[in-house]
Design a protein around this motif. Structure first.
Motif, short mmCIF file in Angstrom:
data_model
loop_
_atom_site.label_atom_id
_atom_site.label_comp_id
_atom_site.label_asym_id
_atom_site.label_seq_id
_atom_site.Cartn_x
_atom_site.Cartn_y
_atom_site.Cartn_z
N LEU A 77 -25.00 24.20 13.22
CA LEU A 77 -24.83 25.40 14.04
C LEU A 77 -25.38 26.62 13.30
CD1 LEU A 77 -21.25 24.90 15.51
CD2 LEU A 77 -23.45 24.45 16.62
N ASP A 78 -25.12 26.70 11.99
CA ASP A 78 -25.64 27.80 11.19
C ASP A 78 -27.17 27.81 11.17
OD1 ASP A 78 -23.09 28.69 10.49
OD2 ASP A 78 -23.08 27.57 8.59
N LEU A 79 -27.77 26.63 11.29
CA LEU A 79 -29.22 26.49 11.21
C LEU A 79 -29.89 26.52 12.59
CD1 LEU A 79 -29.31 23.73 8.46
CD2 LEU A 79 -29.91 26.16 8.19
N GLY A 80 -29.15 26.96 13.60
CA GLY A 80 -29.74 27.15 14.92
C GLY A 80 -29.44 26.06 15.92
N GLY A 81 -28.60 25.11 15.55
CA GLY A 81 -28.24 24.04 16.49
C GLY A 81 -27.35 24.55 17.61
N ASN A 82 -27.51 23.97 18.75
CA ASN A 82 -26.67 24.27 19.91
C ASN A 82 -25.74 23.07 20.09
OD1 ASN A 82 -25.94 23.89 22.81
ND2 ASN A 82 -27.02 25.84 23.01
N ILE A 83 -24.44 23.31 20.16
CA ILE A 83 -23.47 22.22 20.19
C ILE A 83 -23.72 21.26 21.35
CG2 ILE A 83 -21.70 23.48 21.49
CD1 ILE A 83 -21.13 20.98 18.59
N TYR A 84 -24.19 21.76 22.46
CA TYR A 84 -24.43 20.89 23.61
C TYR A 84 -25.63 19.98 23.38
CZ TYR A 84 -20.90 23.84 25.55
OH TYR A 84 -19.72 24.50 25.74
N PHE A 85 -26.62 20.48 22.64
CA PHE A 85 -27.75 19.63 22.28
C PHE A 85 -27.34 18.66 21.19
CE2 PHE A 85 -30.92 23.25 23.49
CZ PHE A 85 -30.63 23.05 24.83
N LEU A 86 -26.58 19.15 20.20
CA LEU A 86 -26.13 18.29 19.10
C LEU A 86 -25.22 17.17 19.58
CD1 LEU A 86 -25.49 20.99 16.36
CD2 LEU A 86 -27.48 19.49 16.60
N SER A 87 -24.62 17.36 20.74
CA SER A 87 -23.75 16.31 21.28
C SER A 87 -24.53 15.02 21.50
CB SER A 87 -23.07 16.76 22.57
OG SER A 87 -24.01 16.87 23.62
N LYS A 88 -25.84 15.12 21.67
CA LYS A 88 -26.66 13.91 21.83
C LYS A 88 -26.67 13.09 20.54
CE LYS A 88 -27.72 15.77 25.75
NZ LYS A 88 -26.54 16.33 26.34
N VAL A 89 -26.57 13.78 19.39
CA VAL A 89 -26.54 13.08 18.11
C VAL A 89 -25.22 12.34 17.97
CG1 VAL A 89 -26.64 13.32 15.60
CG2 VAL A 89 -28.09 14.78 17.04
N PHE A 90 -24.11 13.04 18.18
CA PHE A 90 -22.84 12.33 17.97
C PHE A 90 -22.55 11.32 19.06
CE2 PHE A 90 -21.30 16.79 18.88
CZ PHE A 90 -20.72 16.60 20.11
N SER A 91 -23.09 11.53 20.24
CA SER A 91 -22.95 10.51 21.27
C SER A 91 -23.72 9.24 20.89
CB SER A 91 -23.47 11.02 22.62
OG SER A 91 -22.65 12.07 23.08
N THR A 92 -24.89 9.43 20.30
CA THR A 92 -25.67 8.28 19.84
C THR A 92 -24.92 7.54 18.73
OG1 THR A 92 -27.73 9.38 20.45
CG2 THR A 92 -27.90 7.58 18.86
N ASP A 93 -24.15 8.27 17.95
CA ASP A 93 -23.33 7.65 16.90
C ASP A 93 -22.06 6.99 17.46
OD1 ASP A 93 -25.05 8.41 14.86
OD2 ASP A 93 -23.90 10.21 14.32
N GLY A 94 -21.84 7.14 18.77
CA GLY A 94 -20.66 6.54 19.38
C GLY A 94 -19.41 7.39 19.30
N LEU A 95 -19.58 8.68 18.99
CA LEU A 95 -18.43 9.59 18.90
C LEU A 95 -18.27 10.38 20.19
CD1 LEU A 95 -18.93 11.17 15.35
CD2 LEU A 95 -17.42 9.29 15.98
N SER A 96 -17.04 10.61 20.55
CA SER A 96 -16.76 11.50 21.68
C SER A 96 -16.90 12.94 21.21
CB SER A 96 -15.34 11.27 22.19
OG SER A 96 -14.39 11.74 21.23
#
Length: 133
Positions: A77-96
């Motif tokens: 987030l500090d480096l410009g990430g948007n939590i809604y876009f980053l959700s694709k990363v943790f969803s791919t990891d199988g995390l809610s």
């Protein structure tokens, strides 16, 4: 406040909060494009097969790449990430969303869920980083 940058800079004084501004959007453009690429099954397969190689296809900063590999969502987030876009990363990891966001708070999933079920963080307490009040 007469200057838009001064106005937006005031948001940086809110403890634990990162307001997604145009400056953050510019900073995180490629990071967020990478995250959104994980919406496609073939990209998720490639990512899971070799994360580092897949990341190297994106013109991100080294800090962004390292934060992705570490799954350091607060840093992202500090480096410009948007939590809604980053959700694709943790969803791919199988995390809610709940599981991933709880890691950003230092709370267990159960503690975080209980806090949110009770109405979220209390507005009492430290409300300014500079003023510490």
């Amino acid at each position: 406040m007469s200057d838009i940058h001064e106005y937006l800079g005031a948001f940086d004084d809110i403890p634990g909060t990162r307001v997604y501004t145009a400056a953050r959007a510019r900073q995180g453009y490629h990071l967020n494009q990478f995250a959104m690429s994980l919406m496609k099954a073939e990209n998720r397969t490639r990512w899971l097969a070799d994360e580092r190689a897949y990341l190297n296809e994106w013109p991100m900063t080294q800090d962004q790449r390292e934060a992705v590999l570490a799954r350091d969502y607060n840093r992202l987030l500090d480096l410009g990430g948007n939590i809604y876009f980053l959700s694709k990363v943790f969803s791919t990891d199988g995390l809610s969303f709940l599981q991933a966001v709880s890691t950003m708070t230092g709370m267990s999933v159960e503690e975080y869920k209980a806090m949110m079920d009770a109405g979220g963080r209390s507005p009492e307490g430290v409300r300014s980083i500079k003023g510490n009040y």
